[in-house]
Motif scaffolding. Sequence first.
Motif, mmCIF file in Angstrom:
data_model
loop_
_atom_site.group_PDB
_atom_site.id
_atom_site.type_symbol
_atom_site.label_atom_id
_atom_site.label_comp_id
_atom_site.label_asym_id
_atom_site.label_seq_id
_atom_site.Cartn_x
_atom_site.Cartn_y
_atom_site.Cartn_z
ATOM 1 N N SER A 75 1.180 1.325 -3.936
ATOM 2 C CA SER A 75 0.757 1.761 -5.262
ATOM 3 C C SER A 75 1.811 1.595 -6.349
ATOM 4 O O SER A 75 1.474 1.650 -7.527
ATOM 5 C CB SER A 75 0.267 3.206 -5.231
ATOM 6 O OG SER A 75 1.314 4.087 -4.920
ATOM 7 N N GLN A 109 -15.681 -1.152 0.943
ATOM 8 C CA GLN A 109 -15.284 0.263 0.991
ATOM 9 C C GLN A 109 -13.766 0.403 1.058
ATOM 10 O O GLN A 109 -13.182 1.238 0.361
ATOM 11 C CB GLN A 109 -15.877 0.941 2.234
ATOM 12 C CG GLN A 109 -17.258 1.496 2.069
ATOM 13 C CD GLN A 109 -17.632 2.275 3.323
ATOM 14 O OE1 GLN A 109 -18.204 1.714 4.251
ATOM 15 N NE2 GLN A 109 -17.293 3.550 3.344
ATOM 16 N N ARG A 112 -12.232 -0.495 -2.332
ATOM 17 C CA ARG A 112 -12.449 0.576 -3.316
ATOM 18 C C ARG A 112 -11.553 1.780 -3.016
ATOM 19 O O ARG A 112 -11.015 2.408 -3.925
ATOM 20 C CB ARG A 112 -13.918 0.968 -3.366
ATOM 21 C CG ARG A 112 -14.795 -0.132 -3.965
ATOM 22 C CD ARG A 112 -16.196 0.335 -4.257
ATOM 23 N NE ARG A 112 -17.074 -0.767 -4.587
ATOM 24 C CZ ARG A 112 -17.091 -1.415 -5.745
ATOM 25 N NH1 ARG A 112 -16.243 -1.067 -6.691
ATOM 26 N NH2 ARG A 112 -17.939 -2.399 -5.969
ATOM 27 N N ALA A 113 -11.373 2.097 -1.747
ATOM 28 C CA ALA A 113 -10.481 3.190 -1.368
ATOM 29 C C ALA A 113 -9.036 2.851 -1.727
ATOM 30 O O ALA A 113 -8.285 3.720 -2.187
ATOM 31 C CB ALA A 113 -10.608 3.490 0.125
ATOM 32 N N GLU A 115 -8.105 0.903 -4.177
ATOM 33 C CA GLU A 115 -8.043 1.021 -5.638
ATOM 34 C C GLU A 115 -7.953 2.488 -6.061
ATOM 35 O O GLU A 115 -7.140 2.844 -6.922
ATOM 36 C CB GLU A 115 -9.282 0.361 -6.241
ATOM 37 C CG GLU A 115 -9.233 0.183 -7.718
ATOM 38 C CD GLU A 115 -10.403 -0.647 -8.235
ATOM 39 O OE1 GLU A 115 -10.948 -0.260 -9.291
ATOM 40 O OE2 GLU A 115 -10.767 -1.650 -7.603
ATOM 41 N N ASP A 116 -8.750 3.333 -5.443
ATOM 42 C CA ASP A 116 -8.708 4.776 -5.753
ATOM 43 C C ASP A 116 -7.335 5.362 -5.423
ATOM 44 O O ASP A 116 -6.793 6.154 -6.204
ATOM 45 C CB ASP A 116 -9.790 5.526 -4.967
ATOM 46 C CG ASP A 116 -11.202 5.220 -5.439
ATOM 47 O OD1 ASP A 116 -11.375 4.636 -6.539
ATOM 48 O OD2 ASP A 116 -12.146 5.556 -4.686
ATOM 49 N N TYR A 117 -6.785 4.972 -4.276
ATOM 50 C CA TYR A 117 -5.464 5.468 -3.880
ATOM 51 C C TYR A 117 -4.416 5.029 -4.909
ATOM 52 O O TYR A 117 -3.584 5.826 -5.347
ATOM 53 C CB TYR A 117 -5.093 4.960 -2.484
ATOM 54 C CG TYR A 117 -3.736 5.428 -2.044
ATOM 55 C CD1 TYR A 117 -3.582 6.631 -1.365
ATOM 56 C CD2 TYR A 117 -2.590 4.685 -2.322
ATOM 57 C CE1 TYR A 117 -2.329 7.079 -0.982
ATOM 58 C CE2 TYR A 117 -1.335 5.130 -1.945
ATOM 59 C CZ TYR A 117 -1.210 6.320 -1.276
ATOM 60 O OH TYR A 117 0.043 6.770 -0.911
ATOM 61 N N PHE A 119 -4.789 4.141 -8.070
ATOM 62 C CA PHE A 119 -4.988 4.813 -9.351
ATOM 63 C C PHE A 119 -4.496 6.265 -9.288
ATOM 64 O O PHE A 119 -3.831 6.745 -10.201
ATOM 65 C CB PHE A 119 -6.461 4.761 -9.762
ATOM 66 C CG PHE A 119 -6.718 5.368 -11.115
ATOM 67 C CD1 PHE A 119 -6.419 4.662 -12.271
ATOM 68 C CD2 PHE A 119 -7.240 6.650 -11.228
ATOM 69 C CE1 PHE A 119 -6.643 5.220 -13.525
ATOM 70 C CE2 PHE A 119 -7.464 7.213 -12.480
ATOM 71 C CZ PHE A 119 -7.164 6.493 -13.623
ATOM 72 N N ALA A 120 -4.817 6.937 -8.190
ATOM 73 C CA ALA A 120 -4.391 8.328 -8.021
ATOM 74 C C ALA A 120 -2.867 8.457 -7.953
ATOM 75 O O ALA A 120 -2.322 9.518 -8.224
ATOM 76 C CB ALA A 120 -5.011 8.924 -6.754
ATOM 77 N N GLU A 124 -2.088 1.263 -12.798
ATOM 78 C CA GLU A 124 -3.121 0.882 -13.766
ATOM 79 C C GLU A 124 -3.660 -0.516 -13.494
ATOM 80 O O GLU A 124 -4.681 -0.909 -14.041
ATOM 81 C CB GLU A 124 -2.554 0.958 -15.180
ATOM 82 C CG GLU A 124 -2.183 2.376 -15.588
ATOM 83 C CD GLU A 124 -1.591 2.450 -16.987
ATOM 84 O OE1 GLU A 124 -1.548 1.433 -17.700
ATOM 85 O OE2 GLU A 124 -1.178 3.565 -17.372
#
Length: 165
Positions: A75, A109, A112-113, A115-117, A119-120, A124
């Motif tokens: 990340s 899936q 997307r997970a 990407e969510d990780y 972003f969290a 950006e």
Amino acid sequence: MATIRKATSEDRAALELCFIELQTFERTIEPNRVEPEIVAADYIEELLADCVYHNGAVLIAEEDGRFAGFACVLSQVHSSSVIEKYRDHAYVTDLYVRKSDRGRGIGEQLMRAAEDYAFANGAERIRVGVLAANNAAHGLYRKLGFRDYEVVLEKTIPAKDQPKA
């Protein structure tokens, strides 16, 4: 729908097996890949170290209690290229869905997970690399909104019969 979770130390053997399967496939489309069994343990060790250094995670997909695939996302990656305006990004180093589990949206899936990780954890932007000949993966990434950012071309330099003057 698969269950996505962060990897634990108990997942190491399954991760190595998936890496071997991934490398075996990649060797069919890219000759510059070593025998996967030779590097599997070292590769997974390096992947986990990269996760620590870049605030990353290995995400596991399970379906009906079976290990269906994984993705690794870092990340906090910083490009060293001074020409880039936006140098901080997340990076998906690996995505693999076992052959028996393909075609059911698990790769989507996992992405997307990832990407969510990312972003969290402050990212950006997110990047993913793909072998040029891996059309299926390239298609998935485009479907998910990725665009080609940079294409690296490679050529083997043939030996010359005559010495250079």
